[in-house]
Write an enzyme that holds these catalytic residues in place. Structure first.
Site, short mmCIF file in Angstrom:
data_model
loop_
_atom_site.label_atom_id
_atom_site.label_comp_id
_atom_site.label_asym_id
_atom_site.label_seq_id
_atom_site.Cartn_x
_atom_site.Cartn_y
_atom_site.Cartn_z
N GLY A 216 0.81 -1.31 -0.12
CA GLY A 216 -0.04 -0.02 0.01
C GLY A 216 0.75 1.09 -0.16
N SER A 217 0.46 2.18 0.58
CA SER A 217 0.97 3.61 0.68
C SER A 217 2.60 3.76 1.28
CB SER A 217 -0.07 4.72 1.23
OG SER A 217 -1.08 4.96 0.51
N THR A 218 2.82 2.67 2.04
CA THR A 218 4.07 2.73 2.49
C THR A 218 5.16 2.68 1.42
OG1 THR A 218 4.06 0.23 3.04
CG2 THR A 218 3.53 1.43 4.98
N LYS A 220 5.10 4.33 -0.96
CA LYS A 220 5.28 5.78 -1.36
C LYS A 220 6.88 6.24 -1.04
CE LYS A 220 0.40 6.62 -1.75
NZ LYS A 220 -0.67 7.17 -1.23
#
Length: 482
Positions: A216-218, A220
């Site tokens: 997921g957004s980790t 990023k």
């Protein structure tokens, strides 16, 4: 000699040669593999008849052998079994060895080459052969804090010392009690193992290193590192549409809850990370390109094999992706997969000025006389980013915790750098909740990654900031309290 006798002699000689060759192959060429094969019960019987060395955590044995009056000679027992099972594994006369019981077996049994002199001494003194003690890097207080904070939720927590790579905590839940698999009643052990193996929650799986999840957004953090390495700055402006149409597709990327990323059409890179703007990072992924994202992920360790000495599942960035898949990969979806250890290593590399240390679980091996046989030496695994990029990322991650999606990880008086993530799995299942962080930001002592499967107790309402960040905070507080 007549022809029939000569033929029979040749056949008999050939059979003898074949028999001798087969015996030599089995007894010499294959001897090592057969002795180490987990299915070789004779090896286990021989090992059980010796005093196996203890596995030590925090100065106390968590796995030890005690004499018993049965054909095996010694019984393996585990203190706080479920708490430490992901690290220790089990030692079973039926199912062999797992975890450190397997990876450090030659030391625990005293058969390692480095213990040759100790074995010679035992031969001359008549002392009962003993295995070496294996001391792990896990801190029992940090392990307990991670265990308690994760609670009854399915998931994993792993914590590292970013300056050395030492693993301070390795928690996987649900867990199991190794004692039920270490018994000498094969009937009871078989029943216990079958029940654990059939459990849909998979308690035998060490989720910290053997399970890969969409990050997921980790992920990023990887995108941001690639952008900074390519010349962008935290102030660089990114597109911030409410939705991002994916080229060549009818699909769109939207932000969590369908929200926008601010009042304008653009947003700074720092703010995009702080509020975790999906549409900005989807477009950033398209602008950077799949090759740049893949290269940066590999610089953090994706795609590389790893042993700690336990075998670690390989984290992956997809090999071939088109434009829509690249955008989805940039927000940690599509076929991007990472272990919790991998995401802790990403944070640890940023914390350590871009130098990623090799993670390790065994600190010291001592012989029966407590002399050090082997001691871990910290090793730089790779340079993931420049020191300048690491410094910029650190400040951006501090912004996530102080005034972004990670405020639940705040600790009074401590600058915490972190990143949340909420990873979609299937349409029917709730998302996984992620958080990775390190602290203190100015002099890091711990890097941590948390994943809570399918949102844990929050279910479909879960976010990484709401569910996983408080767990990371508890782990960090435990380290800072040491």
């Amino acid at each position: 000699m007549n022809t029939p006798l000569r033929r029979i002699s040749v056949v008999v000689l050939s059979m003898f040669l074949a028999l001798m060759g087969a015996a030599t192959w089995v007894q010499f060429v294959q001897a090592g593999d057969l002795n180490s094969d987990r299915r070789n019960v004779r090896t286990l019987y021989r090992e059980f008849d010796n005093s196996r060395g203890p596995i030590v955590i925090g100065g106390e044995p968590v796995a030890s052998s005690t004499p018993v009056d049965d054909p095996f000679g010694y019984q393996r027992t585990y203190a706080n079994g479920a708490l430490f099972a992901p690290a220790t594994g089990f030692y079973s006369v039926v199912y062999g060895r797992t975890g450190i019981e397997d990876a450090a077996n030659e030391y625990l049994t005293g058969t390692a080459d480095s213990l040759f002199l100790s074995r010679v001494q035992d031969l001359f003194t008549g002392r009962q052969p003993q295995g070496s003690s294996v001391e792990l890097t896990i801190d029992p207080a940090v392990q307990q804090a991670a265990w308690d904070a994760l609670g009854e939720q399915r998931g994993a927590v792993v914590a590292l010392d970013p300056t050395t790579g030492a693993i301070l905590a390795m928690v996987s839940r649900p867990s199991y009690d190794p004692n039920v698999l270490a018994g000498h009643s094969t009937t009871a052990v078989n029943e216990a193992y079958r029940a654990l193996d059939a459990d849909p929650s998979r308690p035998l799986v060490n989720r910290t290193i053997r399970e890969t999840y969409p990050p997921g957004s980790t992920f990023k953090l990887v995108d941001t590192a690639a952008a900074l390495e390519a010349g962008l700055t935290p102030e660089s402006q990114l597109a911030a549409p409410v939705s991002l149409p994916l080229p060549g597709s009818s699909a769109q990327i939207r932000n969590f809850g369908g929200s926008d990323c601010g009042p304008g059409e653009t947003i700074s890179l720092a703010d995009a990370l702080r509020i975790s703007c999906n549409t900005s990072y989807g477009q950033l992924g398209l602008d950077l390109g799949a090759d740049a994202l893949r290269a940066q992920s590999e610089a953090f360790g994706f795609g590389s094999d790893l042993e700690i000495p336990l075998a670690v599942a390989t984290s992956r960035f997809p090999a071939e992706v088109d434009a829509p898949q690249t955008a989805l990969s940039a927000i940690g979806q599509y076929e991007v997969r990472a272990t919790p250890l991998q995401m802790a290593m990403v944070s640890a590399a940023i914390a350590n000025d871009g130098a990623q240390m090799a993670p390790y679980l065994v600190q010291t091996v001592r012989d029966p006389d407590l002399a050090v046989v082997r001691e871990a030496s910290p090793e730089v695994l790779r340079t993931s980013v420049s020191a300048q990029t690491a410094g910029a990322l650190t400040e951006m991650m501090v912004g996530v915790v102080e005034n972004g999606t990670g405020t639940s990880a705040r600790i009074p008086g401590v600058r915490v750098a972190g990143k949340s993530g909420t990873a979609q799995t299937t349409d029917e299942a709730a998302p996984h909740a992620w958080f990775t962080a390190f602290a203190p930001a100015d002099a890091p002592r711990v890097a941590v990654a948390v994943v809570v499967e399918n949102g844990g107790s929050a279910g479909s309402e879960a976010t990484g900031g709401r569910v996983a960040a408080p767990i990371a905070r508890a782990v960090i507080e435990a380290v800072l309290a040491r």
